[in-house]
Enzyme design. Sequence first.
Site: not given
Length: 291
Positions: A86, A74, A161, A140, A218, A193, A252-253
């Site tokens: 990232h 990714e 995602h 992304h 993820d 989630d 968000l990570a």
Amino acid sequence: MIAVIDLHCHGGGGAAFGTGVDETLRALEAHAAHGTAGIVASLVTAPASELARQLDVLREASDADARLLGAHLEGPFLAPERKGAHDAAHLSAPTPTMVDDLLAAGQGLLRQVTIAPELPGALDAIAAFAAAGVIPAVGHTTASASLAAEAFDAGARLVTHAFNAMPGITARDPGPVGAALADERVAIEVIADGIHVDPTLVRLLFRAAPGRVVLVTDAMAAAGAPDGTYRLGSLDVVVARGRAVVAGTDTLAGSTLTLARAVDVCVAAGVPREEAEAAASTVPATVLGLA
């Protein structure tokens, strides 16, 4: 539900994939405890030499544990504007040399790679990865629907995602997700989630793309571990009440999700359990060519 497979997972049990063999095996075990039978281990953006090292770690771990089904890069081929969690310093366009080097480093292990199709050389890279048997995924990205469609024609067969780190569906440009909905060759990841995507939208996605939705976690190291401070690649991540963000931001990570919980979230949102379970088992197996 059998053969639960996670196509996109960065770790769990306090450990991140690729850090070391023991850590990788611990992360596998953390998700296996919740019923996940196979994982494609995801690596975040890093220098090429570090990615090669991490791929070597994953190869050794896969020899020790067959639940590790391969690797997913990714990054580094992501749009800076949609980089999410990232490190921007290591993002890159997919030059032919980099593509060849990563294919060589990931030989026999690399299963998928996320690419922003607007980057210079991206469509050629998508074709090269696809020709080598690696699944290119659109993600992304700032791509329009028309450019995403070009990426699918070049060989991309997955959306990373959906709805996160990409344009949404609008009246005059349905974006990458809209392009994927219109293309039955393409599977669509979703992080169910209750944080990354509204449950109503998850339900609508299942209705719009029957048999093509793939539940992914993820998940990062904090899945199956307490709240606290963790690392995702080179970035600090703070986890509170199960929500993971880059330290000092609202970005968000990844997640602290398990696929078992993702199925339950979908069912609570109105997705028939049989469809939700398939999205965590037979659909990802089909994407990987295992079914």
